[in-house]
Design a protein around this motif. Structure first.
Motif, PDB file in Angstrom:
ATOM      1  N   CYS A  93     -33.865 -36.186  -6.570  1.00 48.30           N
ATOM      2  CA  CYS A  93     -35.167 -36.037  -5.926  1.00 48.30           C
ATOM      3  C   CYS A  93     -35.174 -34.737  -5.142  1.00 48.30           C
ATOM      4  O   CYS A  93     -34.150 -34.067  -5.003  1.00 48.30           O
ATOM      5  CB  CYS A  93     -35.447 -37.214  -4.996  1.00 48.30           C
ATOM      6  N   VAL A  94     -36.343 -34.397  -4.615  1.00 47.68           N
ATOM      7  CA  VAL A  94     -36.514 -33.173  -3.848  1.00 47.68           C
ATOM      8  C   VAL A  94     -37.070 -33.507  -2.478  1.00 47.68           C
ATOM      9  O   VAL A  94     -38.007 -34.305  -2.349  1.00 47.68           O
ATOM     10  CB  VAL A  94     -37.463 -32.192  -4.575  1.00 47.68           C
ATOM     11  N   ASN A  95     -36.479 -32.914  -1.460  1.00 50.84           N
ATOM     12  CA  ASN A  95     -37.004 -32.990  -0.104  1.00 50.84           C
ATOM     13  C   ASN A  95     -37.877 -31.760   0.108  1.00 50.84           C
ATOM     14  O   ASN A  95     -37.352 -30.663   0.330  1.00 50.84           O
ATOM     15  CB  ASN A  95     -35.867 -33.021   0.912  1.00 50.84           C
ATOM     16  N   PRO A  96     -39.206 -31.907   0.026  1.00 48.28           N
ATOM     17  CA  PRO A  96     -40.077 -30.735   0.096  1.00 48.28           C
ATOM     18  C   PRO A  96     -40.126 -30.085   1.476  1.00 48.28           C
ATOM     19  O   PRO A  96     -40.485 -28.914   1.596  1.00 48.28           O
ATOM     20  CB  PRO A  96     -41.445 -31.303  -0.303  1.00 48.28           C
ATOM     21  N   LYS A  97     -39.738 -30.848   2.503  1.00 53.26           N
ATOM     22  CA  LYS A  97     -39.788 -30.308   3.868  1.00 53.26           C
ATOM     23  C   LYS A  97     -38.776 -29.190   4.065  1.00 53.26           C
ATOM     24  O   LYS A  97     -39.048 -28.223   4.773  1.00 53.26           O
ATOM     25  CB  LYS A  97     -39.543 -31.433   4.881  1.00 53.26           C
ATOM     26  N   VAL A  98     -37.595 -29.338   3.463  1.00 55.78           N
ATOM     27  CA  VAL A  98     -36.543 -28.338   3.636  1.00 55.78           C
ATOM     28  C   VAL A  98     -36.211 -27.618   2.337  1.00 55.78           C
ATOM     29  O   VAL A  98     -35.371 -26.720   2.312  1.00 55.78           O
ATOM     30  CB  VAL A  98     -35.260 -28.981   4.214  1.00 55.78           C
ATOM     31  N   GLY A  99     -36.869 -28.008   1.243  1.00 50.80           N
ATOM     32  CA  GLY A  99     -36.620 -27.366  -0.031  1.00 50.80           C
ATOM     33  C   GLY A  99     -35.208 -27.580  -0.516  1.00 50.80           C
ATOM     34  O   GLY A  99     -34.474 -26.618  -0.776  1.00 50.80           O
ATOM     35  N   ALA A 100     -34.809 -28.843  -0.630  1.00 50.52           N
ATOM     36  CA  ALA A 100     -33.427 -29.148  -1.025  1.00 50.52           C
ATOM     37  C   ALA A 100     -33.400 -30.338  -1.969  1.00 50.52           C
ATOM     38  O   ALA A 100     -34.304 -31.186  -1.963  1.00 50.52           O
ATOM     39  CB  ALA A 100     -32.582 -29.457   0.213  1.00 50.52           C
ATOM     40  N   LEU A 101     -32.342 -30.405  -2.766  1.00 49.42           N
ATOM     41  CA  LEU A 101     -32.135 -31.550  -3.645  1.00 49.42           C
ATOM     42  C   LEU A 101     -31.661 -32.756  -2.843  1.00 49.42           C
ATOM     43  O   LEU A 101     -30.966 -32.612  -1.842  1.00 49.42           O
ATOM     44  CB  LEU A 101     -31.087 -31.230  -4.712  1.00 49.42           C
ATOM     45  N   VAL A 102     -32.029 -33.919  -3.332  1.00 45.95           N
ATOM     46  CA  VAL A 102     -31.564 -35.178  -2.763  1.00 45.95           C
ATOM     47  C   VAL A 102     -30.874 -35.941  -3.883  1.00 45.95           C
ATOM     48  O   VAL A 102     -31.442 -36.125  -4.965  1.00 45.95           O
ATOM     49  CB  VAL A 102     -32.730 -36.014  -2.212  1.00 45.95           C
ATOM     50  N   GLU A 103     -29.636 -36.366  -3.657  1.00 45.34           N
ATOM     51  CA  GLU A 103     -28.898 -37.068  -4.696  1.00 45.34           C
ATOM     52  C   GLU A 103     -29.578 -38.394  -5.022  1.00 45.34           C
ATOM     53  O   GLU A 103     -30.217 -39.009  -4.157  1.00 45.34           O
ATOM     54  CB  GLU A 103     -27.456 -37.273  -4.265  1.00 45.34           C
ATOM     55  N   PRO A 104     -29.449 -38.848  -6.278  1.00 42.19           N
ATOM     56  CA  PRO A 104     -30.181 -40.042  -6.726  1.00 42.19           C
ATOM     57  C   PRO A 104     -30.045 -41.244  -5.808  1.00 42.19           C
ATOM     58  O   PRO A 104     -31.037 -41.952  -5.546  1.00 42.19           O
ATOM     59  CB  PRO A 104     -29.565 -40.306  -8.108  1.00 42.19           C
ATOM     60  N   LYS A 105     -28.861 -41.498  -5.289  1.00 42.09           N
ATOM     61  CA  LYS A 105     -28.642 -42.683  -4.463  1.00 42.09           C
ATOM     62  C   LYS A 105     -29.396 -42.631  -3.135  1.00 42.09           C
ATOM     63  O   LYS A 105     -29.563 -43.661  -2.476  1.00 42.09           O
ATOM     64  CB  LYS A 105     -27.154 -42.876  -4.203  1.00 42.09           C
ATOM     65  N   ALA A 106     -29.854 -41.431  -2.750  1.00 45.91           N
ATOM     66  CA  ALA A 106     -30.550 -41.291  -1.466  1.00 45.91           C
ATOM     67  C   ALA A 106     -32.050 -41.043  -1.634  1.00 45.91           C
ATOM     68  O   ALA A 106     -32.747 -40.759  -0.658  1.00 45.91           O
ATOM     69  CB  ALA A 106     -29.933 -40.141  -0.666  1.00 45.91           C
ATOM     70  N   CYS A 107     -32.547 -41.182  -2.838  1.00 46.04           N
ATOM     71  CA  CYS A 107     -33.950 -40.844  -3.094  1.00 46.04           C
ATOM     72  C   CYS A 107     -34.935 -41.716  -2.319  1.00 46.04           C
ATOM     73  O   CYS A 107     -36.056 -41.281  -2.031  1.00 46.04           O
ATOM     74  CB  CYS A 107     -34.255 -40.950  -4.592  1.00 46.04           C
ATOM     75  N   GLY A 108     -34.543 -42.932  -1.981  1.00 44.42           N
ATOM     76  CA  GLY A 108     -35.473 -43.830  -1.303  1.00 44.42           C
ATOM     77  C   GLY A 108     -35.448 -43.749   0.211  1.00 44.42           C
ATOM     78  O   GLY A 108     -36.118 -44.527   0.885  1.00 44.42           O
ATOM     79  N   GLN A 109     -34.704 -42.802   0.769  1.00 45.22           N
ATOM     80  CA  GLN A 109     -34.539 -42.748   2.218  1.00 45.22           C
ATOM     81  C   GLN A 109     -35.752 -42.186   2.947  1.00 45.22           C
ATOM     82  O   GLN A 109     -35.893 -42.377   4.152  1.00 45.22           O
ATOM     83  CB  GLN A 109     -33.297 -41.923   2.565  1.00 45.22           C
ATOM     84  N   ASP A 110     -36.624 -41.495   2.254  1.00 40.91           N
ATOM     85  CA  ASP A 110     -37.788 -40.891   2.905  1.00 40.91           C
ATOM     86  C   ASP A 110     -38.943 -40.907   1.914  1.00 40.91           C
ATOM     87  O   ASP A 110     -38.785 -40.530   0.746  1.00 40.91           O
ATOM     88  CB  ASP A 110     -37.473 -39.455   3.328  1.00 40.91           C
ATOM     89  N   SER A 111     -40.110 -41.306   2.376  1.00 35.26           N
ATOM     90  CA  SER A 111     -41.277 -41.431   1.488  1.00 35.26           C
ATOM     91  C   SER A 111     -41.782 -40.079   1.003  1.00 35.26           C
ATOM     92  O   SER A 111     -42.536 -40.015   0.022  1.00 35.26           O
ATOM     93  CB  SER A 111     -42.416 -42.166   2.219  1.00 35.26           C
ATOM     94  N   SER A 112     -41.377 -38.993   1.660  1.00 34.12           N
ATOM     95  CA  SER A 112     -41.848 -37.671   1.235  1.00 34.12           C
ATOM     96  C   SER A 112     -41.037 -37.125   0.046  1.00 34.12           C
ATOM     97  O   SER A 112     -41.467 -36.175  -0.611  1.00 34.12           O
ATOM     98  CB  SER A 112     -41.764 -36.681   2.401  1.00 34.12           C
ATOM     99  N   TYR A 113     -39.889 -37.730  -0.217  1.00 37.25           N
ATOM    100  CA  TYR A 113     -39.086 -37.260  -1.351  1.00 37.25           C
ATOM    101  C   TYR A 113     -39.826 -37.570  -2.651  1.00 37.25           C
ATOM    102  O   TYR A 113     -40.483 -38.617  -2.777  1.00 37.25           O
ATOM    103  CB  TYR A 113     -37.726 -37.965  -1.401  1.00 37.25           C
ATOM    104  N   PHE A 114     -39.713 -36.684  -3.618  1.00 32.99           N
ATOM    105  CA  PHE A 114     -40.325 -36.954  -4.924  1.00 32.99           C
ATOM    106  C   PHE A 114     -39.324 -36.608  -6.023  1.00 32.99           C
ATOM    107  O   PHE A 114     -38.439 -35.775  -5.825  1.00 32.99           O
ATOM    108  CB  PHE A 114     -41.629 -36.174  -5.100  1.00 32.99           C
ATOM    109  N   PRO A 115     -39.439 -37.254  -7.170  1.00 35.04           N
ATOM    110  CA  PRO A 115     -38.474 -37.028  -8.260  1.00 35.04           C
ATOM    111  C   PRO A 115     -38.474 -35.567  -8.727  1.00 35.04           C
ATOM    112  O   PRO A 115     -39.543 -34.946  -8.845  1.00 35.04           O
ATOM    113  CB  PRO A 115     -38.956 -37.958  -9.372  1.00 35.04           C
TER     114      PRO A 115
END
Length: 523
Positions: A93-115
């Motif tokens: 997933c992608v954290n658009p706030k900081v422009g960084a990748l999010v590993e699959p296991k952590a994708c659900g930690q924030d509602s702003s993350y998107f695949p």
């Protein structure tokens, strides 16, 4: 399996038929040599006639055989677009706030993350990630080229540091090399890095290198070397499969010989650096796929500066234990203003004299060294090659044109070749570096040809050279009567090439030069 790869490559180079035909050695007719010289002169003449047309020269150098790229970091050689493609496929997933990748296991930690699979529909975020992971649009990054370059690695690190996509990484780089008529790669990568550093911390620091080396071996270093060798064997199998080698759908990268340099991160604690270096030497001495070692990470890092001499002493100790292991070192990747002037005065000299490096990567600060011209003469005499990375030096150090020591190395007769460094981050390829050398320093075709030959002559490929000397005037007696590019090779030369990988890749280059120079249209 690797022997099969070499055989496949060897047969493709030496004959156009499906089987190799031996012939009795015969004297090369004098008109054959004359034809070769004439063809080379025609290629050189074409090059000069188009010197004022950079676009035409670019096409020329892209088609020109270039031998090898022997200074290339695997992770930095991959273009950001490929990392994003793999991130989407692998469920990141992608954290658009900081422009960084999010590993699959952590994708659900924030509602702003998107695949990451949605990136193609979010072009602003997609473009920002490419800019962060490379030096594209550097003028808008708000950072120095140095900082932007080295920070790029952390962005795609979650993918590049894992093993899951390493075969795809090697395949991408090999295919790009093949498209530029590069047939040999020495890729820098780290195998068992974190495990080795952990072992070093467990053993603890000791100024007695021999004792510390012994303790590392007793603590499990040999087991890690075996695991590393198994990891490389698995990587080779996966690359072979990814490229489709040995099948009708084989990709161009199958024709590229890939070897590795085990890299050590120079910015860690002394005990971790020593453990990594000890591991690298052990691995290179026992694993045929690893042909040498190198130090990586910013040379201007405060720990790297503090421990530079200590690290050279570590290398000196290990080189004495493993005299056959080849050493290439990033050294002199510095310039005035980046570090205190005292740090510009000894790095290359210590790399040559203390660490006994066979090759120097970058070597930009040579003219700041104590007695620089004496040092360059020593490098010429010892045959210490400089790996020149023009774009990288311009981006990271802001050194280019006449500020670069290229001309001084050339005039001093120091062996040189061109290398890409991190073509994915820099958004270039090796052909671009050949074009820069020609346009910035007035090099002609024969000069570029020498740089290409140097890339293989000073490579760490095992075995003997095809040439009697680095002047490239005469081949070894066994092959002196044979002509590269011909469909048959004498039994003696064939046996020599089969036995010596070094000579084999050089023969391939000479065969490609013969074909290239015979083209009616050099583009």
């Amino acid at each position: 399996m690797h022997r099969r790869a070499h055989l496949y490559l060897f047969l493709g180079v030496l004959t156009s038929s499906s089987c190799f035909v031996f012939s009795v050695a015969a004297q090369v007719p004098s008109n054959s040599q004359q034809s070769s010289t004439r063809s080379e002169a025609q290629a050189a003449s074409w090059f000069e006639a188009h010197r004022a047309q950079p676009a035409a020269l670019r096409a020329f150098v892209q088609r020109m055989p270039k031998g090898g790229d022997i200074h290339s970091h695997l992770s930095g050689a991959v273009y950001a677009e490929h990392y994003l493609e793999w991130a989407a496929t692998d469920g990141y997933c992608v954290n658009p706030k900081v422009g960084a990748l999010v590993e699959p296991k952590a994708c659900g930690q924030d509602s702003s993350y998107f695949p990451a699979s949605e990136l193609l529909n979010r072009t602003s975020v997609y473009d920002s990630l490419i800019n962060r992971w490379s030096t594209r649009n550097l003028e808008f990054a708000g950072k120095s080229g140095h900082d932007q370059f080295f920070e790029a690695f952390s962005g795609f690190g979650p993918i590049s540091d894992s093993m899951s996509r390493r075969d795809d990484m090697v395949a991408e780089v090999a295919n790009r090399a093949a498209s530029q008529h590069i047939t040999y790669l020495e890729l820098m990568l780290t195998v068992q890095g974190s495990e080795v550093r952990q072992l070093g911390r467990e053993v603890g620091w000791n100024k007695d290198f021999a004792l510390m080396h012994s303790q590392l071996l007793k603590g499990g270093l040999t087991k890690l070397v075996i695991l590393g060798s198994q990891q490389l064997a698995q990587l080779e199998r996966e690359v072979w499969k990814t490229l489709g080698c040995g099948t009708l759908s084989a990709q161009p990268g199958c024709a590229v010989t890939v070897r590795y340099l085990q890299q050590t991160t120079r910015t860690k604690s002394p005990v971790e650096v020593f453990a990594q270096l000890a591991y690298a030497f052990e691995l290179a001495s026992s694993e045929k796929r690893v042909v040498g070692i190198n130090l990586v990470a910013p040379e201007d890092n405060p720990i790297a500066l503090r421990d530079y001499t200590l690290q050279m002493q570590m290398l000196q100790f290990l080189k004495r234990q493993f005299p056959n292991v080849k050493v290439a070192l990033h050294s002199g990747e510095l310039t005035l203003g980046l570090v205190p002037t005292e740090d510009l005065r000894f790095h290359i000299r210590q790399a040559v004299e203390v660490a006994q490096a066979s090759r120097i990567g970058h070597g930009v600060d040579i003219l700041f060294e104590e007695r620089p011209f004496e040092l360059m003469e020593q490098m010429r005499r010892l045959g210490v090659l400089v790996e020149i990375c023009l774009t990288s030096n311009e981006v990271i150090l802001n050194v280019q044109g006449d500020q670069h020591p290229f001309r001084e190395y050339w005039k001093a007769g120091v062996p040189m070749t061109l290398a890409s460094d991190d073509e994915g981050i820099s958004r270039i390829d090796l052909s671009h570096e050949y074009l820069l050398a020609a346009t910035r320093y007035g090099l002609g075709y024969k000069d570029l040809k020498r740089l290409a030959r140097n890339s293989l002559e000073y490579s760490f490929a095992p075995g003997n050279s095809l040439w009697k000397s680095p002047e490239f005037k005469e081949m070894v007696p066994t092959c002196a009567s044979d002509t590269p590019g011909e469909t048959s090779v004498s039994q003696g030369c064939s046996a020599f090439l089969h036995k010596n990988e070094h000579a084999r890749i050089q023969w391939q280059l000479e065969s490609e030069f013969a074909r290239f120079e015979s083209l009616r249209n050099l583009l």
